[in-house]
Scaffold this motif. Structure first.
Motif, mmCIF file in Angstrom:
data_model
loop_
_atom_site.group_PDB
_atom_site.id
_atom_site.type_symbol
_atom_site.label_atom_id
_atom_site.label_comp_id
_atom_site.label_asym_id
_atom_site.label_seq_id
_atom_site.Cartn_x
_atom_site.Cartn_y
_atom_site.Cartn_z
ATOM 1 N N GLU A 116 0.821 -1.213 0.000
ATOM 2 C CA GLU A 116 0.000 0.000 0.000
ATOM 3 C C GLU A 116 0.854 1.263 0.000
ATOM 4 O OE1 GLU A 116 -4.281 -1.124 2.090
ATOM 5 O OE2 GLU A 116 -2.897 0.227 3.100
ATOM 6 N N ILE A 117 0.240 2.364 -0.470
ATOM 7 C CA ILE A 117 0.882 3.679 -0.460
ATOM 8 C C ILE A 117 0.008 4.640 0.343
ATOM 9 C CG2 ILE A 117 1.615 5.648 -1.851
ATOM 10 C CD1 ILE A 117 2.227 3.734 -4.124
ATOM 11 N N ASN A 118 0.605 5.328 1.290
ATOM 12 C CA ASN A 118 -0.079 6.368 2.052
ATOM 13 C C ASN A 118 0.503 7.724 1.666
ATOM 14 O OD1 ASN A 118 -1.045 4.068 3.323
ATOM 15 N ND2 ASN A 118 -1.061 5.014 5.342
ATOM 16 N N VAL A 119 -0.360 8.725 1.554
ATOM 17 C CA VAL A 119 0.076 10.074 1.235
ATOM 18 C C VAL A 119 -0.450 11.022 2.314
ATOM 19 C CG1 VAL A 119 0.035 11.942 -0.463
ATOM 20 C CG2 VAL A 119 0.070 9.565 -1.243
ATOM 21 N N TRP A 120 0.464 11.817 2.872
ATOM 22 C CA TRP A 120 0.104 12.806 3.891
ATOM 23 C C TRP A 120 0.484 14.203 3.406
ATOM 24 C CZ3 TRP A 120 3.358 8.612 5.639
ATOM 25 C CH2 TRP A 120 2.660 7.579 6.274
ATOM 26 N N SER A 121 -0.318 15.197 3.786
ATOM 27 C CA SER A 121 -0.035 16.589 3.402
ATOM 28 C C SER A 121 -0.133 17.495 4.628
ATOM 29 C CB SER A 121 -1.014 17.054 2.313
ATOM 30 O OG SER A 121 -0.860 16.302 1.141
ATOM 31 N N PRO A 122 0.777 17.317 5.591
ATOM 32 C CA PRO A 122 0.709 18.129 6.812
ATOM 33 C C PRO A 122 1.291 19.527 6.607
ATOM 34 C CG PRO A 122 2.597 16.676 6.912
ATOM 35 C CD PRO A 122 1.879 16.347 5.628
ATOM 36 N N TYR A 123 0.844 20.454 7.457
ATOM 37 C CA TYR A 123 1.468 21.771 7.542
ATOM 38 C C TYR A 123 2.605 21.689 8.557
ATOM 39 C CZ TYR A 123 -2.183 24.042 4.806
ATOM 40 O OH TYR A 123 -3.013 24.429 3.784
ATOM 41 N N VAL A 124 3.738 22.216 8.187
ATOM 42 C CA VAL A 124 4.916 22.246 9.058
ATOM 43 C C VAL A 124 5.296 23.703 9.227
ATOM 44 C CG1 VAL A 124 7.293 21.465 9.347
ATOM 45 C CG2 VAL A 124 5.658 20.013 8.134
ATOM 46 N N TYR A 125 5.264 24.182 10.456
ATOM 47 C CA TYR A 125 5.458 25.621 10.649
ATOM 48 C C TYR A 125 6.159 25.919 11.973
ATOM 49 C CZ TYR A 125 1.495 25.026 13.793
ATOM 50 O OH TYR A 125 0.684 24.590 14.817
ATOM 51 N N GLY A 126 6.645 27.131 12.066
ATOM 52 C CA GLY A 126 7.246 27.608 13.308
ATOM 53 C C GLY A 126 7.155 29.119 13.345
ATOM 54 N N THR A 127 6.663 29.654 14.452
ATOM 55 C CA THR A 127 6.508 31.095 14.606
ATOM 56 C C THR A 127 7.524 31.610 15.612
ATOM 57 O OG1 THR A 127 4.143 30.922 14.134
ATOM 58 C CG2 THR A 127 4.904 32.956 15.180
ATOM 59 N N ALA A 128 8.374 32.525 15.157
ATOM 60 C CA ALA A 128 9.401 33.133 16.022
ATOM 61 C C ALA A 128 10.235 32.060 16.725
ATOM 62 C CB ALA A 128 8.759 34.078 17.034
ATOM 63 N N VAL A 129 10.763 31.114 15.932
ATOM 64 C CA VAL A 129 11.591 30.037 16.478
ATOM 65 C C VAL A 129 13.035 30.537 16.622
ATOM 66 C CG1 VAL A 129 12.499 27.728 16.073
ATOM 67 C CG2 VAL A 129 10.144 28.270 15.438
ATOM 68 N N PRO A 130 13.613 30.471 17.825
ATOM 69 C CA PRO A 130 15.010 30.903 17.996
ATOM 70 C C PRO A 130 15.959 30.028 17.178
ATOM 71 C CG PRO A 130 13.907 30.677 20.113
ATOM 72 C CD PRO A 130 13.004 30.051 19.096
ATOM 73 N N VAL A 131 16.901 30.661 16.504
ATOM 74 C CA VAL A 131 17.874 29.963 15.685
ATOM 75 C C VAL A 131 19.270 30.301 16.180
ATOM 76 C CG1 VAL A 131 18.748 29.632 13.337
ATOM 77 C CG2 VAL A 131 16.326 30.076 13.695
ATOM 78 N N ALA A 132 20.154 29.303 16.183
ATOM 79 C CA ALA A 132 21.541 29.554 16.593
ATOM 80 C C ALA A 132 22.126 30.675 15.735
ATOM 81 C CB ALA A 132 22.363 28.281 16.438
ATOM 82 N N PRO A 133 22.928 31.563 16.337
ATOM 83 C CA PRO A 133 23.456 32.716 15.586
ATOM 84 C C PRO A 133 24.143 32.342 14.277
ATOM 85 C CG PRO A 133 23.912 32.962 17.927
ATOM 86 C CD PRO A 133 23.320 31.594 17.757
ATOM 87 N N TYR A 134 24.967 31.275 14.294
ATOM 88 C CA TYR A 134 25.668 30.904 13.063
ATOM 89 C C TYR A 134 24.694 30.384 12.010
ATOM 90 C CZ TYR A 134 25.398 26.294 15.323
ATOM 91 O OH TYR A 134 24.958 25.167 15.952
ATOM 92 N N ASN A 135 23.579 29.740 12.441
ATOM 93 C CA ASN A 135 22.577 29.286 11.492
ATOM 94 C C ASN A 135 21.748 30.444 10.945
ATOM 95 O OD1 ASN A 135 23.219 26.586 11.400
ATOM 96 N ND2 ASN A 135 21.751 25.982 12.973
#
Length: 204
Positions: A116-135
């Protein structure tokens, strides 16, 4: 009753207990051996995942904070013709240079039958996510150059079903590279869909 009678009665009871214990051990050994033989004969294969596309609604870096919003299409195929797969838990999120940049989105538990094949279409999000300075610096530079490579990950727990037998839970790790070319985004358009159809690495 003499002490001799008590001693022989105690020895007889110990022999019975030993026989029961050895019978149980032998039975468990036969069951485990049968399971291993069936497992070896069936030769189960890992599910195959493909990241089909991603629609980017937002990807904004401000200082060391990132706000992003994707909708992805992720498909999974069970290559086994005699083994089913239970997806008990599957969390999808995005990373940049091994740092998580979105919140995990849970995919509902499901069962995947043979081939069988399953297909998913989720939303992936982040609001004001802290990121390492070098990233954060890397993200700004990549966006200035017109493209950012992120990794869509899916982590979870799966179980295998062979006939009526269901195994214990196994960890599932899926890694899908996604190359987002911001230079392709037309002016005034809020959402851009990128087609990938790229295979993902899967480990169980």
């Amino acid at each position: 009753m003499t002490s001799k009678d008590c001693g022989s009665h105690g020895k007889s009871r110990r022999k019975i207990v030993r026989r029961v214990i050895w019978t149980i051990i032998f039975f468990l050994f036969i069951v485990l051996l049968a399971i291993l033989l069936v497992w070896a004969i069936l030769q189960p294969s890992k599910p195959r995942f493909v990241l089909q596309d991603a629609t980017v609604f937002a990807f904004n870096v401000s200082g060391n904070v990132l706000t992003s919003n994707f909708q992805i299409t992720l498909s999974s195929r069970n290559p086994n013709d005699k083994i089913g797969v239970y997806y008990d838990r599957l969390d999808v999120y995005a990373t940049y240079r091994n740092q998580q940049i979105t919140f995990p989105t849970a995919i509902p538990p499901t069962y995947q039958g043979h081939k069988e094949i399953n297909v998913w279409s989720p939303y992936v999000y982040g609001t004001a996510v802290p990121v390492a300075p070098y990233n954060a610096v890397g993200l700004e530079e990549d966006k200035d150059h017109g493209a950012v490579t992120v990794t869509i990950r899916a982590d979870g727990r799966v179980r295998w079903k062979v006939g009526t037998f269901v195994t214990g839970k196994y960890h599932l790790y899926v890694r899908c590279p996604a190359y987002i070319n911001f230079a392709d985004k037309p002016a005034g358009v809020n959402a851009v869909k990128y087609t990938f159809t790229s295979s993902c690495s899967v480990s169980v």
